[in-house]
Design an enzyme around this catalytic site. Structure first.
Site, PDB file in Angstrom:
ATOM      1  N   HIS A  22       0.835  -1.193   0.000  1.00 48.93           N
ATOM      2  CA  HIS A  22       0.000   0.000   0.000  1.00 48.93           C
ATOM      3  C   HIS A  22       0.874   1.248   0.000  1.00 48.93           C
ATOM      4  O   HIS A  22       1.895   1.316   0.671  1.00 48.93           O
ATOM      5  CB  HIS A  22      -0.969   0.037   1.179  1.00 48.93           C
TER       6      HIS A  22
ATOM      7  N   HIS B 134       0.944  -7.901  10.754  1.00 52.34           N
ATOM      8  CA  HIS B 134      -0.407  -7.719  10.241  1.00 52.34           C
ATOM      9  C   HIS B 134      -0.801  -8.943   9.410  1.00 52.34           C
ATOM     10  O   HIS B 134       0.036  -9.530   8.720  1.00 52.34           O
ATOM     11  CB  HIS B 134      -0.473  -6.503   9.310  1.00 52.34           C
TER      12      HIS B 134
END
Length: 302
Positions: free
Chosen positions: A195, A241
């Protein structure tokens, strides 16, 4: 349209002297210029004049963020795209900030100001680009390589995702959805990183965190060691994550802006399918090891 990458973030801080120590001495960014109430910083592995601007303000949070484009004509194309989506458009004159060329600015439906620029003064990386060493001898503190990404909050995640994907040719790498299929989080990239920018459901105009890239899990662990050693307020000790598979630790600057050191992560291509996480697995998506939500994660916003 040729957007190269996310290029810089401007952060509002309550006390510039404290922020200078945090971003300069603790994180290890290099100060490249200053003006009254403002300081400019870059990572040791970044070529452009700056990637982080600190602006003294009576409220913490995001001032603006910006993406770098490849060609001068891209600015006009982005201007037209913003107008097509009904977004306000403003031209920022070259020289309005130190080292920066002309920019196009708009405000997203989430209330965040973003800019697009093609020119910025180049100062080079700390190790040079001829027979370089792997890292500089004068690396300080955490020694982050570069500014990596931002996570923002807003209400209209579908609308902002549509703008980036359909208007700016970004790719949605991962998402978190509720039972009805509505977006709770949207991760977007224009490079091959997991991202460049991401959004989670929440109040408009807020900054969740600014992410800084380090190379390895050991670097994330060392960052956490330094957080404790220097009494930096820590939210998450080294973990992973599920979303993006990134290695992470979260902590706060003296003004309450959340920072992240981030390593690893997926490297998606544009023809990849979107990875979907469901609301019932949200805690594991965000905190893969602990599998429980940290209360401050959704409430500590600036």
């Amino acid at each position: 349209m040729s957007i190269l990458r996310i290029g810089k973030v401007a952060i509002n801080v309550l006390d510039l002297a404290e922020a200078r120590r945090h971003y300069g001495e603790f994180l290890g960014l290099t100060e490249t210029a200053s003006a009254p109430g403002t300081a400019y910083f870059k990572g040791w592995d970044e070529y452009d004049h700056h990637s982080v601007i600190l602006k003294e303000n009576d409220r913490a949070g995001l001032d603006h963020l910006a993406f770098k484009v490849r060609f001068p004509d891209d600015l006009a194309r982005i201007e037209s795209t913003c107008e097509r989506f009904g977004f306000p458009v403003q031209r920022v004159s070259a020289g309005s900030r130190i080292g920066e060329g002309e920019a196009v600015a708009t405000t997203l439906p989430t209330g965040h100001r973003i800019e697009f620029y093609q020119q910025m003064e180049r100062v080079g990386i700390a190790v040079g680009n001829t027979n370089p060493e792997p890292w500089p001898d004068d690396r300080r503190g955490v020694g982050v390589n570069r500014f990596d990404h931002v996570l923002l909050t807003g209400e209209d995640l579908e609308g902002v995702t549509r703008f980036f994907v359909e208007g700016l040719d970004f790719h949605q790498s991962e998402r978190l959805i509720n039972k009805e299929g509505g977006l709770l989080a949207s991760f977007l990239h224009v490079t091959n990183k997991a991202h460049d920018i991401a959004f989670i459901k929440g109040p408009n105009g807020k900054l969740h965190h600014v992410g800084f890239y380090v190379e390895t899990w050991d670097d994330v662990l060392r960052a956490a060691d330094l957080q404790s050693r220097h009494r930096v307020r820590t939210e998450l000790t080294p973990s992973r994550h599920g979303l993006t598979r990134g290695l992470t630790t979260y902590f706060f600057d003296p003004s309450g802006n959340r920072n992240e050191t981030y390593a690893g992560g997926t490297f998606p291509h544009y023809d990849n399918d979107v990875v979907t996480w469901t609301e019932d697995e949200a805690a594991r998506a965000i905190f893969f090891h602990g599998r429980e939500m940290i209360p401050s994660f959704g409430s500590a916003l600036t």
